[in-house]
Design an enzyme around this catalytic site. Structure first.
Site, PDB file in Angstrom:
ATOM      1  N   CYS A 109       9.939  34.531 -38.738  1.00 15.13           N
ATOM      2  CA  CYS A 109       8.473  34.444 -38.716  1.00 15.13           C
ATOM      3  C   CYS A 109       7.935  33.455 -39.745  1.00 15.13           C
ATOM      4  O   CYS A 109       6.741  33.422 -40.010  1.00 15.13           O
ATOM      5  CB  CYS A 109       7.844  35.824 -38.903  1.00 15.13           C
ATOM      6  N   GLU A 141      13.649  37.511 -47.005  1.00 16.64           N
ATOM      7  CA  GLU A 141      13.003  36.302 -47.529  1.00 16.64           C
ATOM      8  C   GLU A 141      13.417  35.979 -48.956  1.00 16.64           C
ATOM      9  O   GLU A 141      12.823  35.119 -49.586  1.00 16.64           O
ATOM     10  CB  GLU A 141      11.477  36.386 -47.376  1.00 16.64           C
ATOM     11  N   ASP A 170       9.318  32.031 -47.821  1.00 13.46           N
ATOM     12  CA  ASP A 170       9.777  32.473 -49.140  1.00 13.46           C
ATOM     13  C   ASP A 170      11.263  32.225 -49.333  1.00 13.46           C
ATOM     14  O   ASP A 170      11.701  31.916 -50.439  1.00 13.46           O
ATOM     15  CB  ASP A 170       9.464  33.960 -49.329  1.00 13.46           C
ATOM     16  N   HIS A 210       0.819  -1.214   0.000  1.00 13.51           N
ATOM     17  CA  HIS A 210       0.000   0.000   0.000  1.00 13.51           C
ATOM     18  C   HIS A 210       0.847   1.256   0.000  1.00 13.51           C
ATOM     19  O   HIS A 210       0.471   2.278  -0.533  1.00 13.51           O
ATOM     20  CB  HIS A 210      -0.955  -0.005   1.197  1.00 13.51           C
TER      21      HIS A 210
HETATM   22  C1  PEP Z   1       7.633  34.073 -45.126  1.00 12.56           C
HETATM   23  O1  PEP Z   1       7.820  34.178 -46.329  1.00 12.56           O
HETATM   24  O2  PEP Z   1       8.279  33.310 -44.406  1.00 12.56           O
HETATM   25  C2  PEP Z   1       6.585  34.855 -44.471  1.00 12.56           C
HETATM   26  C3  PEP Z   1       6.446  34.837 -43.162  1.00 12.56           C
HETATM   27  O3  PEP Z   1       5.747  35.560 -45.256  1.00 12.56           O
HETATM   28  P1  PEP Z   1       4.504  34.933 -46.024  1.00 12.56           P
HETATM   29  O4  PEP Z   1       4.304  33.541 -45.550  1.00 12.56           O
HETATM   30  O5  PEP Z   1       3.347  35.815 -45.726  1.00 12.56           O
HETATM   31  O6  PEP Z   1       4.932  34.996 -47.437  1.00 12.56           O
HETATM   32 MG    MG Z   2       6.919  35.831 -47.445  1.00 11.38          MG
END
Ligand code: PEP
Ligand code: MG
Length: 588
Positions: free
Chosen positions: A504, A433, A457, A191
């Site tokens: 991003c 990009e 991109d 237990h």
């Molecule tokens: C990218 O190209 O990574 C970006 C964030 O822009 P989008 O996806 O809007 O082209």
């Molecule tokens: Mg882009």
């Protein structure tokens, strides 16, 4: 370092100092009594029984709250035994007939009973021995008027080491400080082990002569997964286990609780986690999931969501709504990125033959200055409402960037003339990009306040792979060494120029890739809201040194397959929980 081994009965890791319990059951000595003393002894038995019952009712209700009614049932069994005349009568008879003290009678009757149960081969019976011993200890402690234990008044994380522990001792641990235990006796189904599991308390039983080997206050690591007690762990071992503890703690948190935790690495470096949004209404979710602001607002969706071109008022309304919803968190707004797949070809009189290499993004804005200025006016007007930064997409040449900045200055002058307020020191940045921007990052760094790397991109333009074409999807590889070398160049240029750099693209929301980006020096990741919790879990599980080591290794590879495989392997080792139930695909 000495490692003791035992039976792992409750998983988990605990790092703390030992409290050694002298729990070798002390024998109650036989003391003959006179006939006149019998009533007095019976009275003491009754008082000890009542006090034990009261204590057990309290322990039961606390245990039911903490461990659930099923596990707490063990204490109902103890209560039942104390109310069972067939158990109490023999003790009373022994006092009366053999004229012995109550302590001795309790010990004798209950140890005889424990021996009967202990002799059974069925584990359901043999585990009852623990319960009977527990009950005997409880009654004897009451009779001796014992109070106080080494476990009272704990102030730091404690691992209890004892010859044996009863279920009620285990359930009664000060849960704020006792973080695990080790016993020399006991089995998987006792237990005590069950209670440890119910309390999620790492525990090992059957650990040889632990009480003779460990010392009071000794630093130890209890690995409840493997059944190890590591004595005086060295620095490396400690770091390894501290890392595991933090990882598990973070992975056990709900997204809501995780939201309250800061996004810092194990060695205390802040990694800013912000969200990518297309509409102001997405901000609430981003915040709920722990985002610290917006790192990419794709304003072109204002165009895409309507049949007519937005007016300055439409722009202003959307940007003010963002600022208002962000309640002081920063907004990074990207000027319209129309064209390519984000522009209905039906709108242009003569469709472009190769729109991804055509008049998209900043090129389109520079070719339509009236439209561009309408947006810039709205951005500047909204910039006084809260913290806001501005960035231009798909910049490929310095001339383009300078042209865009000139139009921004024109708009500022117009607003000055009209006496309209705006943030004069608004930060102006650019997306990196396309390879030309990455390769020229040092020159661009002199012209902007920050870079935001858009891998979506950057991958398509570096590898000549249309990001929307499923026929070449397998060639779209964010882990391609060429892409990584460009990212490294951008981060270095930003560091030398002392400007900010974030990422991003979608890849920033992938655990393996985020690990690499952090290792390469990126300190802001802008991801879709849904990825924020998993990236925060990663951030809180790693040290910068670990990430840098991964990045250094990855940059020596010359194929995307090698990079992806290595990243997957490292990330799985460093944050295995992040991959539970998830099929892997690097990047994307
Ligand atoms: C990218 O190209 O990574 C970006 C964030 O822009 P989008 O996806 O809007 O082209
Ligand atoms: Mg882009």
């Amino acid at each position: 370092m000495v490692t003791l081994e035992g039976i792992p009965v409750s998983p988990g890791i605990a790092v703390g100092r030992v409290v050694l319990m002298d729990d070798h059951r002390r024998k109650a000595r036989l003391q003959p009594i006179t006939v006149q003393e019998v009533d007095d002894q019976l009275q003491r038995l009754e008082e000890a029984r009542q006090a034990s019952l009261a204590d057990l009712h309290r322990v039961h209700s606390e245990a039911a709250k903490e461990m659930g009614p099923e596990t707490a049932k063990v204490f109902l069994f103890h209560i039942g035994m104390l109310n069972d005349r067939s158990l109490i009568d023999p003790i009373e008879s022994m006092i009366r007939d053999q004229l012995v003290n109550v302590e001795f009678a309790v010990q004798q009757v209950l140890s005889d009973l424990a021996a009967v149960f202990g002799a059974k081969t069925d584990t359901a019976f043999s585990t009852k021995t623990d319960d009977i011993n527990d009950l005997a200890d409880r009654l004897l402690a009451e009779l001796r008027g014992e109070q106080g234990s080494p476990l009272d008044h704990l102030t730091s994380p404690t691992i209890v080491v004892a010859q044996d522990l009863t279920p009620s001792q285990t359930a009664g641990f000060d849960r704020e400080h006792v973080i695990g235990f080790v016993t020399e006796l006991g089995g998987r189904t006792s237990h005590t082990a069950i209670v440890a599991n119910a309390l999620s308390l790492p525990a090992i039983v059957g650990a040889g002569n632990a009480t003779d080997t460990v010392q009071h206050d000794q630093l130890v690591v209890l690995d409840g997964d493997r059944g190890w007690l590591i004595l005086d762990p060295d620095q490396e071992t400690l770091e390894h286990y501290h890392g595991l503890v933090e990882q598990r703690r973070v992975h056990a948190l709900s997204n809501e609780d995780l939201n309250k935790e800061p996004s810092v690495t194990r060695d205390g470096v802040a990694i800013s986690l912000v969200g990518n949004i297309e509409f102001p209404s997405e901000i609430e979710r981003m915040q709920r999931l722990g985002g610290e602001g917006v790192g990419l607002y794709r304003t072109e969706f204002l165009f895409l969501a309507s049949d007519t071109e937005p007016t300055e008022g439409d722009h202003f309304a959307a940007y003010s709504e963002c600022v208002q919803r962000l309640k002081g968190q920063p907004l990074t707004l990207r000027t319209v990125d129309l064209g390519a797949d984000k522009y209905t070809q039906a709108r242009t009189m003569i469709p472009e033959r190769n729109p991804f290499l055509g008049q998209r993004s900043i090129r389109y804005c520079l070719a339509n200055p009236a439209m561009f200025k309408r947006q810039l006016r709205a951005v500047l007007r909204a910039s006084v409402l809260g913290p806001m930064r501005l960035m231009f997409p798909l910049v490929t040449t310095l001339a383009e960037l300078k042209h865009a900045k000139m139009l921004l200055r024109d708009v500022m002058e117009d607003l000055d003339e009209e006496g309209v307020a705006y943030d004069r020191s608004i930060q102006v940045g650019m997306m990196v990009e396309v390879p030309s921007a990455a390769l020229m990052a040092e020159s661009f760094a002199r012209e902007v306040d920050f870079f935001s790397i858009g891998t979506n991109d950057l991958v398509q333009y570096t590898l000549a792979v249309d990001r929307t074409n499923e026929r070449v999807a397998s060639l779209y590889q964010p882990c391609h060494p060429a892409v990584l070398k460009l990212i490294r160049q951008v981060v270095r240029a930003a560091r030398n120029a002392k400007i900010g750099v974030s990422c991003c693209g979608e890849s920033a929301g992938e655990v393996e890739y985020a690990l690499l980006l952090i290792g390469m020096g990126v300190r802001t990741l802008s991801v879709t809201s849904g990825s924020i919790p998993r990236i925060k879990r990663l951030v809180r599980s790693v040290s910068i040194e670990q990430c840098e080591r991964v990045a250094r290794k990855v940059l020596t590879f010359d194929s995307d397959a090698e990079v992806a495989a290595y990243l997957r392997d490292r990330a799985r080792k460093i944050v295995p929980e992040a991959f539970e139930g998830r099929a892997l695909g690097a990047g994307g």
